[in-house]
Every structure is written in structure tokens, then in C-alpha cells.
Motif scaffolding. Structure first.
Motif, PDB file in Angstrom:
ATOM      1  N   LEU A   1     118.815  76.984  38.014  1.00 44.69           N
ATOM      2  CA  LEU A   1     118.994  78.321  38.639  1.00 44.69           C
ATOM      3  C   LEU A   1     120.115  78.663  39.529  1.00 44.69           C
ATOM      4  O   LEU A   1     120.336  79.835  40.151  1.00 44.69           O
ATOM      5  CB  LEU A   1     117.652  78.298  39.692  1.00 44.69           C
ATOM      6  N   GLY A   2     121.097  77.542  39.542  1.00 48.12           N
ATOM      7  CA  GLY A   2     122.434  77.789  40.037  1.00 48.12           C
ATOM      8  C   GLY A   2     122.232  77.419  41.472  1.00 48.12           C
ATOM      9  O   GLY A   2     123.357  77.649  42.297  1.00 48.12           O
ATOM     10  N   ASN A   3     121.456  76.872  42.012  1.00 47.43           N
ATOM     11  CA  ASN A   3     121.390  76.262  43.399  1.00 47.43           C
ATOM     12  C   ASN A   3     122.317  74.967  43.624  1.00 47.43           C
ATOM     13  O   ASN A   3     122.165  74.128  42.752  1.00 47.43           O
ATOM     14  CB  ASN A   3     119.874  75.792  43.733  1.00 47.43           C
ATOM     15  N   GLU A   4     122.934  75.025  44.605  1.00 49.55           N
ATOM     16  CA  GLU A   4     123.919  73.835  44.749  1.00 49.55           C
ATOM     17  C   GLU A   4     123.157  72.520  45.299  1.00 49.55           C
ATOM     18  O   GLU A   4     122.436  72.764  46.069  1.00 49.55           O
ATOM     19  CB  GLU A   4     125.151  74.172  45.779  1.00 49.55           C
ATOM     20  N   ILE A   5     123.668  71.401  44.607  1.00 51.09           N
ATOM     21  CA  ILE A   5     123.165  70.081  45.266  1.00 51.09           C
ATOM     22  C   ILE A   5     124.336  69.449  46.028  1.00 51.09           C
ATOM     23  O   ILE A   5     125.102  69.006  45.342  1.00 51.09           O
ATOM     24  CB  ILE A   5     122.680  69.322  44.112  1.00 51.09           C
ATOM     25  N   PRO A   6     124.255  69.528  47.207  1.00 46.16           N
ATOM     26  CA  PRO A   6     125.150  68.891  48.086  1.00 46.16           C
ATOM     27  C   PRO A   6     125.760  67.535  47.901  1.00 46.16           C
ATOM     28  O   PRO A   6     126.866  67.003  48.452  1.00 46.16           O
ATOM     29  CB  PRO A   6     124.923  69.154  49.408  1.00 46.16           C
ATOM     30  N   THR A   7     124.940  66.661  47.401  1.00 48.63           N
ATOM     31  CA  THR A   7     125.224  65.365  47.082  1.00 48.63           C
ATOM     32  C   THR A   7     125.495  64.803  45.850  1.00 48.63           C
ATOM     33  O   THR A   7     125.884  63.675  45.609  1.00 48.63           O
ATOM     34  CB  THR A   7     123.927  64.343  47.633  1.00 48.63           C
ATOM     35  N   LEU A   8     125.525  65.769  44.770  1.00 50.78           N
ATOM     36  CA  LEU A   8     126.294  65.731  43.591  1.00 50.78           C
ATOM     37  C   LEU A   8     127.334  66.342  43.289  1.00 50.78           C
ATOM     38  O   LEU A   8     127.274  67.589  43.492  1.00 50.78           O
ATOM     39  CB  LEU A   8     124.940  65.902  42.462  1.00 50.78           C
ATOM     40  N   MET A   9     128.463  65.722  43.072  1.00 51.27           N
ATOM     41  CA  MET A   9     129.728  66.367  42.709  1.00 51.27           C
ATOM     42  C   MET A   9     130.077  66.590  41.380  1.00 51.27           C
ATOM     43  O   MET A   9     129.699  65.747  40.267  1.00 51.27           O
ATOM     44  CB  MET A   9     130.837  65.760  43.301  1.00 51.27           C
ATOM     45  N   GLY A  10     130.418  67.890  41.016  1.00 48.87           N
ATOM     46  CA  GLY A  10     130.888  68.082  39.501  1.00 48.87           C
ATOM     47  C   GLY A  10     132.323  67.488  39.478  1.00 48.87           C
ATOM     48  O   GLY A  10     132.976  67.097  40.264  1.00 48.87           O
ATOM     49  N   MET A  11     132.381  67.039  38.202  1.00 46.88           N
ATOM     50  CA  MET A  11     133.580  66.081  37.760  1.00 46.88           C
ATOM     51  C   MET A  11     134.520  66.578  36.610  1.00 46.88           C
ATOM     52  O   MET A  11     133.887  67.397  35.766  1.00 46.88           O
ATOM     53  CB  MET A  11     132.929  64.647  37.415  1.00 46.88           C
ATOM     54  N   ARG A  12     135.712  66.089  36.479  1.00 41.36           N
ATOM     55  CA  ARG A  12     136.361  66.426  35.560  1.00 41.36           C
ATOM     56  C   ARG A  12     137.193  65.176  35.363  1.00 41.36           C
ATOM     57  O   ARG A  12     137.754  64.369  36.169  1.00 41.36           O
ATOM     58  CB  ARG A  12     137.158  67.585  35.626  1.00 41.36           C
ATOM     59  N   THR A  13     137.894  65.002  34.074  1.00 39.75           N
ATOM     60  CA  THR A  13     138.670  63.920  33.790  1.00 39.75           C
ATOM     61  C   THR A  13     139.921  64.577  33.206  1.00 39.75           C
ATOM     62  O   THR A  13     139.935  65.285  32.162  1.00 39.75           O
ATOM     63  CB  THR A  13     137.855  63.028  32.511  1.00 39.75           C
TER      64      THR A  13
END
Length: 829
Positions: free
Chosen positions: A415-427
Motif C-alpha cells: 500500500l506504500g506505507n513506510e516500514i521504518p526498521t527496514l531499509m531499501g538497498m542498492r548495490t
């Protein structure tokens, strides 16, 4: 008379008889140890430390201590003592020690003004916290008190006392300067973020990540406010100039071994002196190796520095210097401490949701950086009034990087709700190469018009930075997997959820999320990710500047006026030598005007007006609509006034500056949900006051102190709520003191005690709801010198204060080092 003495007298009588010498003369040849001691001072009676005291034609020498005192133990006889020190005329005095020891054998050295240079070829004369002159203010060696602009500095003596190894270790010693992040040259000066730097007055367009290494640095200068009139496009707040160690006319050699917190091991060496007896050829070699861990997870570096330099001085008209500096750092890229996101509703409290040791990454990440600088500088005096000067620097920076880092956002559910303890990542897997050329040519003509003296300078600069197509590659994986799991989409849009792979009510990330409550640092295989880089190559870019300038330093009685004019032509090229090549061409006219009035010898009062200029380069900001460009160049101006004093027989310098700096067209993120690359311009203004103190209060007590009060705010913005906000990482106030007392008593001679403290008030970040707290730190050092050995131990952050140097937002803040120590032992020879 003892039997042994009778025996020696008999032998000497026999030897004297065989040589035809009187018995008394032969007995007089008994090698009796005597001593000679005294004081070395300048013409005003100020003691001069570290003067070389050498016996002519013998390998016997010593140096004066901090109070100018020396002592030599010799055999009875007649000697010629040579007293020499950079910036003073060498003096030779004959001493007769045949009758016994001599006390009070003093020497007075006269300053040698003929050693002033237009291009810095040989090293500075001072060996203290105070420095008297600078090249960066006017491009010729000028007394700091005669430069109508504030220039702060940190000498190598302070670096040694604080056992500093990187540039970031020195920031607290400069008024109005602090860190934006822990990256190379990512500083804040007078409230403005700055990244440009100079090396020996030549533009160093650095693209590195690691803070620069200091083993071959003589001093760090900070030109406060715009310096564009002399050094091309520079930052409005100020410019850092690193001055390298130059060869000296006298032999000095030292080796230092250090160890301390976080398994740090360090070895440094500094060797200099003449190569030939006529002192036509001089050399200097600086070496350093360090292997150090960190309080940060997965961090730590292995560093090496090799920096030889040579000076050729065939006569009093020509001077040539060649320098080479190679440095290499192997480690990992530290993107800062991640914390719980804004959705957690903790605001400033988020800083404490993770430990300061917390970092994001994987065990197989690496960052290998190599930097190579080669410089040649030439000065030739055509006559007593005219000199020609040229400097050329070639630099190379190479990066080899693999990193797992945050994508600057947090995970979201379907639904697009932010989860503050999980970080989006990139490599990112990247190899890059930058080459920079810097050429400066100028002539100086000194002449008089009646009672008015002029020092007229005319010059030309060429600066070029090239990122070639070859040797550049990139792997960039981020975003979310598409519904077919055959590729990735950069951003997640809830309205288009059907386009994404959804599992357990969450879009599946291309690179797995990082769980702040259960971190996983295990080895990662990047081949399992989808790269968003189509060609896997960087576009080649080229940046170059041509500039011409005039400057006149005018003096009439107690009044000095500086007038400078620069015309600069700038070109930035994207997609170099390709069909899609784009060019931006700009030019700027940059004036500089300053005055210095000296009502009495100890006081200089000054005022200045100068401008800054910095184009929005194509290599960073494209002219297409993705960023909202094209944008006007960064344009700034500064008014500054103040005074500079030299007190206590010129042992102590006190500088006070009041300033107002304005800058337009500063680009910030527009925070557009549909276009994360969209930018918008704002205007900024900083007003403040600074004080810097350097030198010695007494012959035993040295001090460095600074204080600044600065109000740096946004004055214009399309978003009305921005106006009046403090600029990111710009504290209202900060200060520092470092004081060292050197004992000279009979039982405590050689002992040194240093104490220091620094504070920084609270600062904003780029995230409106996150503010970094104020902090105050206490440091100390203890040293002991005996004969040619020096031992020291430094204690930093004694009270183990948790603090943050700078930060971007919730997912990137940069904590300072907890309580730590460093010990060292050195040998001078």
C-alpha cells in the motif's frame, strides 16, 4: 697522583719526546670532555626553537629547545659553531674550549628577507603553532597580517601534538569549520557546504571518498570566504589549501612508530637535507603506513603514503621544485549510521535507535583508492623587480568499489506505507579514473610611483579534469522486481502494484532489505541482482577552465590596498567525443578589493569585498527536464572586516573577522514523489564573527584557540516554509582550545602536557524533522623528549561523549569516535 695517571703522564712524556713536543704540550693533549651552552634569539630577543647548532667539519650537532637553549658536549679544543635556521641568516662563531667549558655562548640571528619566494620551493621557517606568511592569499609569500581576508591554518606542529593522520582530524582547530559527512573534503565553512580544495595553491578536483592523508603536509590553510578571484570557481564559504612539506637546507630525519585504539599501527618517516655540499640540490622524503580498525562495523583501512620532493637552486635567481605524492587506501566505503525512519515518529530520538557502531554493508564490500600527484614549480628572477613563476600539477585518482548501501529510503508495503526498521538497498560495482591537469603562469613586477610601492601580478590559469570512457564501468542494482521477476523497476508506485512482484503483502526488492533490528553482514553475490545500468559504463566527461587575472598590492605609508580582477572561461562537456556530446560554456568577471591599515606595528585593520562563482556542471546537472534545469551558476559575494594583531614580541597572533556572505542558485532536492531527481534553487546567507588565536603566551606555553558565531539561513525559496531555516550542518556556534605546556626545569625538562576541548552547537540536517545534538569533547596529551627520542600518548574524547559530526537524514548520520588513545615513540637524527 694515582698510579694510572702517573702511567698516562709517562706515556705522554715519551710520545712528546719522540715527536719533539714539550712535555707540557703532550700532556695537554689528554682528551678532557667539556661543554658549551647558550641561547639563540632573534634581533628582538625572542628565543628561536629548533635552530641547528653544528660544529663545522664534524658530524656533531644539536638543536635548540623550545626556550632557544642548547648544549653540546665536546673534547677540549677550538671549534667553529654554525647556527642555522630557515628564514634566518646563518651565523658562525668561534669558540675556544681549551681552558674548559663555556656558558652563555649566545647567538643572535638576523631574519633573511631574501628567502621570500613567489613560488614555494623550500620549507617554512616556523616550528610552532603560529605561522607568519602564506602564498594562498595573494599567490606570493605575504605576511598573513597584510592579507585583507581571514586565513585560518593548522601547522604540522599541531598535527604532531594531536597525532592527526587525516584532514578530518583537523577541522576542530579552524574557526567556523566542521564536517558535513566523513567523506573527503565534504566540509562546512561559515555555514556553506564546500568540496573544492587546493594543493600548494593549485586546484585539486578530487573525486575521492576517504579523508586526505597528512604525513607529507606542512600545514592546512583555510581561505575564508570566496577565493575565485585567484583560484577559479570556488565555494562561497571558503577553500582548503594543503601545503606539502618542502626540502630544507639542513639535515633533519625522524622516524615515528605509533599504536593505539582499534588495533591501529602506524609508521611514519620524514627525511630532508642537502644532497650536495653546496646545497644546490635539496631533498625530502615522507613515508607513512597505517593499518587501523574502527569503532564502525566492517570499517577500517590500510593506508600508504610515499612522497619524495626535490629542490634545485643553482643560484639566487632560479629555484625549481619537483614533488611526487602517491597515496593508497584500501578499506570499505562508510555511508554513515542508519537509524529508524521518520515513520517511527521518534525525530531526534531516532539517533539512539541503533548503536553508533552500526553500518550498512556486506563482508565482501571493498573500496580501493589510489591517488597520484606530480608537481613542478619554477621561479626565476629576471631582475630585482621582476620574477617569472610557473607551476604545473598532474593528478590521477582511481577508484575500485563494491558496496551495498541504502537507497536513501525505507521499505514499503504493497500500500506504500513506510516500514521504518527496514531499509531499501542498492548495490554498486564501479571502477573509475579521473585525470586532472593544472597549469598556472604568472609574473610579478615590483616598482614605485613616488612614495607608493606596487607589487603587480599578472597571470594565466588552465585547469582540466577528464573522466575518460576507457577504464570506467558500473553495476547499479536497486529498486523492486517486476511482476515477471525478469528485471527491476527503480521506484515502487502503489497505484501500479500489478507491475511488481508482491510476496506476503510487500513488493520484493531487487537487493534484499537491510533489517535494522536483525542485521545481516554475510557475503553477497551481486550476480543475483538485476542491474539498472544499460550500458554498464559511465559517460565520459571533460571540464576545463581558462582564466586570466591581474592583481596589484599597493602600499603607501601605513595603508595597503589590494585590487584583483579575474576573467574566467568555463566549459563542461558531457558524452565527450560522442554523437550526443553536450557542452556548457560560461564566463565570469570576478573582482576583489581589500584594504589594510596599520596604525601601529602590532595591529592591522582590514576590510574586503570579493565574489565567488561556480557553474552547475553538465557532469552533475543535465540540461534536460529530469532535473528541472538548466540552472544559473552559483553566484556569491562577501563583505568582511576585522583586525589582526601580533602580541608578546610577535609570539602570539590574534585574528578577528566579521563577515556577511550571500549565495544564490544553491540546488536542493525538490522532494517530488514522481521525480526523485528533480531539483530547485534556493538562496542562502551567512553572517557571523570569528576569532583565531595562535602562538605562545610564554616561552613554555603554546596555545591554539578559536571561536565562531554564525547565522546561516535560507533567504529565498519557492517553498515559503524554508525561509529562515538554518542551513544543514551549520552550527550557530563552535569553539576549540588546545594548549601545551613544555617543562624546562632540571628534573622535568623535556616533559610536555597538553589539554584541549572543543564544542559544537546543535545542527540541522537535510531532513526537516531530524536535528543533531550539541556536544563538547575533552582531549589531552602527554609527551616526553630525552636526547633524540620523543614519546607521546594522546587521549581523545576523554569522557566518552556520544556525538555526531554531521549527517544527511535518518538513513545517513556520521557519528564521532568514542574515547580512544594513541601512543607513539619517535627518534630524531
Amino acid at each position: 697522583m694515582s698510579k694510572s695517571r702517573s702511567l698516562w703522564c709517562g706515556i705522554l712524556t715519551l710520545v712528546g719526546f719522540q715527536l719533539g713536543m714539550p712535555v707540557e704540550s703532550a700532556v695537554a693533549q689528554v682528551t678532557t670532555e667539556v661543554s658549551i651552552e647558550g641561547q639563540v634569539e632573534d634581533e628582538k630577543g625572542v628565543p628561536i626553537p629548533n635552530v641547528s647548532v653544528r660544529i663545522d667539519n664534524q658530524k656533531i650537532s644539536t638543536r635548540t629547545d623550545q626556550s632557544g637553549h642548547y648544549i653540546l658536549k665536546l673534547k677540549s679544543g677550538k671549534y667553529a659553531l654554525r647556527f642555522s635556521f630557515i628564514g634566518f641568516q646563518t651565523k658562525v662563531r668561534n669558540a675556544d674550549l681549551t681552558a674548559g667549558s663555556l656558558k652563555g655562548f649566545h647567538a643572535v640571528l638576523q631574519e633573511d628577507r631574501s628567502q621570500l619566494q613567489n613560488v614555494e620551493i623550500t620549507g617554512r621557517k616556523e616550528r610552532s603553532f603560529k605561522d607568519g606568511g602564506s602564498f594562498s592569499g595573494t599567490k606570493t609569500e605575504t605576511r598573513l597580517r597584510d592579507v585583507p581576508q581571514a586565513i585560518s591554518y593548522v601547522t604540522k606542529e599541531v598535527m604532531e601534538d594531536q597525532q592527526a593522520f587525516r584532514t578530518i582530524d583537523l577541522l576542530k582547530n579552524v574557526s567556523g569549520m566542521n564536517a558535513f559527512s566523513s567523506y573527503d573534503n565534504d566540509f562546512v565553512i561559515r555555514g556553506f557546504r564546500t568540496s573544492n580544495s587546493l594543493l600548494n595553491g593549485l586546484r585539486n578536483i578530487s573525486q575521492g571518498w576517504s579523508s586526505s592523508l597528512l604525513p607529507n603536509i606542512e600545514k592546512m590553510e583555510v581561505i575564508k570566504g570566496p577565493a575565485s578571484a585567484l583560484f577559479a570557481n570556488t565555494d562561497a564559504g571558503g577553500t582548503v589549501n594543503m601545503v606539502t612539506k618542502k626540502p630544507l637546507h639542513e639535515n633533519r630525519k625522524s622516524v615515528m612508530l605509533s599504536t593505539g585504539s582499534y588495533n591501529t599501527t602506524r609508521v611514519t618517516g620524514d627525511f630532508t637535507g642537502p644532497i650536495d655540499s653546496s646545497q644546490t640540490f635539496l631533498y625530502r622524503l615522507n613515508l607513512a603506513y597505517q593499518n587501523a580498525g574502527s569503532f564502525r562495523q566492517l570499517q577500517g583501512t590500510e593506508d600508504i603514503v610515499i612522497a619524495p620532493s626535490f629542490s634545485f637552486i643553482p643560484d639566487d635567481k632560479t629555484k625549481v621544485n619537483f614533488e611526487l605524492m602517491y597515496s593508497r587506501t584500501n578499506g570499505r566505503l562508510d555511508r554513515g549510521q542508519p537509524t529508524f525512519g521518520e515513520a517511527a515518529g521518534l525525530g531526534q530520538g531516532s539517533l539512539y535507535t541503533t548503536p553508533i557502531s552500526f553500518a550498512i554493508g556486506k563482508d565482501n564490500d571493498f573500496l580501493n583508492e589510489t591517488t597520484l600527484f606530480s608537481t613542478i614549480s619554477i621561479q626565476h628572477k629576471v631582475s630585482d623587480k621582476i620574477s617569472l613563476n610557473a607551476s604545473y600539477m598532474k593528478s590521477m585518482y582511481k577508484e575500485d568499489l563494491l558496496e551495498h548501501r541504502t537507497s536513501n529510503n525505507y521499505a514499503v508495503d504493497a500500500l506504500g506505507n513506510e516500514i521504518p526498521t527496514l531499509m531499501g538497498m542498492r548495490t554498486t560495482r564501479r571502477k573509475t579514473l579521473y585525470n586532472t591537469d593544472n597549469l598556472t603562469l604568472y609574473g610579478v613586477y615590483a616598482f614605485n610611483t613616488g612614495e607608493v610601492s606596487h607589487n603587480l601580478l599578472a597571470g594565466y590559469d588552465f585547469i582540466q579534469s577528464l573522466k575518460p570512457k576507457d577504464n570506467n564501468s558500473a553495476f547499479n542494482a536497486r529498486g523492486y522486481r517486476n511482476a515477471a521477476n525478469t528485471g527491476a523497476i527503480n521506484n515502487y508506485r502503489p497505484a501500479n502494484s500489478a507491475n511488481y512482484l508482491i510476496v506476503d503483502g510487500m513488493p520484493v526488492p531487487n537487493v534484499p532489505h537491510f533489517d535494522l533490528t536483525n542485521p545481516d553482514y554475510s557475503f553477497s553475490e551481486i550476480s543475483e541482482y538485476f542491474s539498472l545500468s544499460e550500458a554498464n559504463e559511465f559517460t565520459p566527461t571533460k571540464y576545463y577552465v581558462n582564466g586570466v587575472y591581474l592583481q596589484d598590492q599597493i602600499k603607501w605609508k601605513n595603508l595597503q590596498v589590494l585590487i584583483g580582477l579575474r576573467k574566467e572561461y568555463y566549459v563542461d562537456v558531457l558524452n565527450l567525443d560522442q554523437q550526443e556530446e553536450q557542452k556548457v560554456k560560461e564566463s565570469a568577471f570576478l573582482p576583489r578589493f581589500g584594504m589594510v591599515y596599520t596604525p601601529i606595528e602590532a595591529l592591522s585593520i582590514y576590510g574586503t569585498y570579493t565574489q565567488s562563482y561556480q557553474p552547475q556542471g553538465l557532469s552533475i546537472i543535465s540540461t534536460n527536464a529530469d532535473n528541472g534545469g538548466p540552472f544559473e551558476a552559483l553566484d556569491g559575494k562577501m563583505l568582511e572586516g576585522g583586525f589582526k594583531m601580533e602580541l608578546l614580541e610577535k609570539r602570539l597572533a590574534v585574528n578577528v573577522a566579521v563577515y556577511r556572505i550571500e549565495q544564490d542558485n544553491v540546488l536542493v532536492n525538490a522532494l517530488d514523489e514522481d521525480n526523485e531527481d528533480l531539483l530547485r534553487p534556493v538562496s542562502q546567507r551567512a553572517t557571523g564573527v570569528e576569532t583565531d588565536i595562535y602562538g605562545s603566551l610564554t616561552r613554555n606555553l603554546s596555545i591554539l584557540a578559536n571561536f565562531s558565531y554564525n547565522k546561516a539561513i535560507i533567504t529565498k525559496s519557492a517553498v515559503s516554509s524554508d525561509i529562515g531555516d538554518l542551513m544543514a550542518n551549520a552550527p550557530r556556534s563552535q569553539g576549540n582550545i588546545w594548549a601545551k605546556y613544555t617543562f624546562t626545569g632540571l628534573k622535568t625538562k623535556g616533559l610536555g602536557l597538553a589539554l584541549g576541548a572543543n564544542y559544537v552547537t546543535k545542527r540541522n540536517t537535510l531532513e526537516e524533522t531530524l536535528q543533531l545534538p550539541a556536544y563538547a569533547l575533552v582531549n589531552a596529551a602527554l609527551s616526553y623528549s630525552v636526547n633524540k627520542f620523543k614519546m607521546a600518548v594522546n587521549f581523545n574524547n576523554i569522557f566518552d561523549k556520544t556525538h555526531w559530526m554531521g549527517g544527511y537524514d535518518y538513513n545517513r548520520v556520521f557519528p564521532g569516535t568514542p574515547r580512544n588513545f594513541m601512543t607513539s615513540i619517535g627518534y630524531l637524527f
